[in-house]
Design an enzyme around this catalytic site. Structure first.
Site, PDB file in Angstrom:
ATOM      1  N   SER A 100     -21.941  14.649 104.432  1.00 37.67           N
ATOM      2  CA  SER A 100     -22.567  14.230 103.390  1.00 37.67           C
ATOM      3  C   SER A 100     -22.519  12.656 103.886  1.00 37.67           C
ATOM      4  O   SER A 100     -23.083  12.255 104.079  1.00 37.67           O
ATOM      5  CB  SER A 100     -21.379  14.393 102.532  1.00 37.67           C
ATOM      6  OG  SER A 100     -20.812  14.167 100.938  1.00 37.67           O
ATOM      7  N   ASP A 254     -25.390   8.825  99.036  1.00 38.00           N
ATOM      8  CA  ASP A 254     -24.762   8.724 100.201  1.00 38.00           C
ATOM      9  C   ASP A 254     -25.298  10.190 101.118  1.00 38.00           C
ATOM     10  O   ASP A 254     -26.948  10.160 101.170  1.00 38.00           O
ATOM     11  CB  ASP A 254     -23.053   9.473 100.294  1.00 38.00           C
ATOM     12  CG  ASP A 254     -23.534  11.329  99.508  1.00 38.00           C
ATOM     13  OD1 ASP A 254     -24.182  11.056  98.694  1.00 38.00           O
ATOM     14  OD2 ASP A 254     -22.489  12.087  99.524  1.00 38.00           O
ATOM     15  N   ASP A 256     -26.493  13.157 101.980  1.00 36.81           N
ATOM     16  CA  ASP A 256     -26.463  14.480 101.427  1.00 36.81           C
ATOM     17  C   ASP A 256     -27.546  13.979  99.699  1.00 36.81           C
ATOM     18  O   ASP A 256     -27.672  14.704  99.052  1.00 36.81           O
ATOM     19  CB  ASP A 256     -26.166  15.513 102.098  1.00 36.81           C
ATOM     20  CG  ASP A 256     -24.980  15.205 101.001  1.00 36.81           C
ATOM     21  OD1 ASP A 256     -24.346  14.272 100.626  1.00 36.81           O
ATOM     22  OD2 ASP A 256     -24.337  16.192 100.177  1.00 36.81           O
ATOM     23  N   ASP A 258     -25.718  13.971  96.836  1.00 41.02           N
ATOM     24  CA  ASP A 258     -25.317  14.279  96.629  1.00 41.02           C
ATOM     25  C   ASP A 258     -24.308  12.931  95.624  1.00 41.02           C
ATOM     26  O   ASP A 258     -23.289  13.538  93.609  1.00 41.02           O
ATOM     27  CB  ASP A 258     -24.086  14.901  96.802  1.00 41.02           C
ATOM     28  CG  ASP A 258     -22.900  15.284  97.915  1.00 41.02           C
ATOM     29  OD1 ASP A 258     -22.958  13.819  97.899  1.00 41.02           O
ATOM     30  OD2 ASP A 258     -22.127  16.212  97.324  1.00 41.02           O
TER      31      ASP A 258
END
EC number: 5.4.2.10
Length: 458
Positions: A100, A254, A256, A258
């Protein structure tokens, strides 16, 4: 071995605490738990572009296939895309390899159950027990899993929709996002900071497909530059770019994708709390906010609660982590939830925080009302908040130390009704987070500094 699963999966230094051997054992255990009793079981595996992802994907794939589960790799995609495709392809589990927002040397393993849902604590405990036992079930011969492409998966009797190929997963996810947006975004110009991460391709594509003019920055991942001074944890670049280009807003994801934070046309930051406030009011007006209730976490600012009360919206509070937000959304039948950090969950469209969808929904509200982002976000007046992240060697022990608990109690008595304190171990890093909110910003700074000093001394 300590507990493997944190707030959001298993994380650590890639090739250090998160070794290929551990990745193999965790994925094999997950396959045993989530693929048990299923014939022709399928797992989806995706990753962000950090350099260690390829190594860990190979280990995860080995663990899954060694446990008898077939694997379909979907390549570099955002975490919410892997969750969505896990459900779409009727897989028994999905695996996202990402840390992340963490720095490039770290990596992680996020596991989704059937339907793309995050694991509950009981399932994580079962997986951890199997990892600790280190006595995996190992089928042989035809029982070993295969690494498949879409046509190969169909040949094995697995549910891969005919119109979709692995090569088309990016396009299918973009279609899903644009369909969920529900409004033409023509006339809006947005700067998108992709953090040199998983959003680098699908993020700009989705915003453009929805009609917006897109200026993409940090959209050239090389495996080493993910989250490097960019993205949702480093907003300086996107703030400058918004002002330089005269854009209507900026959006920062960010590694990833999410999560999403926003920047107004004047360069001011619009955090997750303000985004939630804007979207909750929009959904209440349209009748989409079930029970006129928003789900937030204990980290949300007191100002969010005050703004929602004024708008006639109730707030349900959970522990930190979008998995807990989702659990409350599902349990109560609610339709919007999220975190100050920019994780926003729309259960109608997905099972985890989705940064790109959040950005699209925010822009849709701007297009609907004709109002600027700064004007919309003005509904929330933030109570001064100070957050200090203190590195420690044993976060759980320090956070629970009697001296720390006594100091927190003293500070809470000093604040009374004019603020609040939250001190907790991070779920993803070796940190203790000290958060103080107070109507007096000087008081907030002083109390946070005193508590952080105490934590650091232990």
């Amino acid at each position: 071995m300590g507990r493997l699963f944190g707030t959001d999966g298993v994380r650590g230094l890639a090739n250090g605490s998160l070794s290929p051997e551990l990745a193999l054992r965790v994925s094999g255990a997950a396959a045993q738990v989530l693929g048990r009793g299923k014939t022709r079981a399928l797992a989806l595996v995706g990753r962000d572009p950090r350099a260690s992802g390829e190594m860990l994907e190979a280990a995860v794939t080995a663990g899954l296939t060694a446990a008898g589960v077939n694997v379909l790799s979907v390549g570099v995609l955002p975490t919410p895309a892997v969750a969505y495709l896990t459900g779409l392809y009727d897989a028994c589990l999905g695996v996202m390899i990402s840390a992340s927002h963490n720095p490039m040397p770290d990596n992680g393993i996020k596991i989704f159950a059937a339907g793309g849902h995050k694991l509950d604590d009981a399932v994580e405990d079962r997986i951890e027990a199997l990892v600790a036992a280190d006595d995996p079930v190992r089928p042989t011969g035809a029982g070993i899993g295969r690494v498949l492409n879409a046509s190969g998966a169909r040949d094995h009797g697995l549910h891969i929709p005919d119109q979709y190929s692995v090569e088309g997963t990016h396009e299918r996810y973009v279609e899903h996002l644009v369909e969920a947006t529900g409004r033409d975004l023509s006339g809006l110009t947005v700067v998108v900071d992709c953090a040199n991460g998983a959003a680098a391709e699908v993020g700009p594509a989705a915003y453009r497909e929805a009609g917006a003019t897109v200026i993409a920055i940090n959209a050239e991942p090389d495996g080493l530059n993910i989250n490097d001074g960019c993205g949702s944890t480093h907003l300086d670049q996107v703030r400058r770019a918004v002002v330089e280009h005269g854009a209507d807003l900026g959006l920062a994801h960010d590694g990833d994708a999410d999560r999403c934070l926003a920047v107004a046309a004047d360069g001011s930051v619009v955090d997750g709390d303000a985004i939630l406030a804007v979207l909750a009011i929009a959904m209440k007006e349209s009748g989409e906010l079930a029970q006129d209730t928003l789900v937030a976490t204990v980290m949300s600012n007191l100002g969010l609660h005050l703004a929602m009360r004024a708008a006639g919206i109730a707030v349900r509070t959970t522990a930190v982590g979008d998995r807990y937000v989702l659990e409350e959304l599902r349990a109560g039948g609610y339709t919007l939830g999220g975190e100050q950090s920019g994780h926003v969950v729309f259960p109608k469209y997905g099972t985890t925080g989705d940064g790109v969808l959040t950005g699209l929904k925010l822009m849709a509200r701007m297009a609907q009302t004709g109002r600027s982002l700064a004007d919309l976000a003005g509904v929330l007046t933030t109570v001064p908040q100070v957050l200090v992240n203190v590195p420690v060697s044993d976060k759980a022990a320090v956070a629970a130390a009697p001296d720390v608990r006594e100091a927190v109690a003293d500070a809470e008595r000093e604040l009374g009704d004019s603020g609040r304190i939250l001190l907790r171990p991070s779920g993803t890093e070796q940190l203790v987070r000290v958060m103080v909110e107070a109507t007096d910003p000087v008081k907030a700074e002083q109390l946070a500094a005193d508590l952080a000093k105490l934590v650091a001394s232990l």
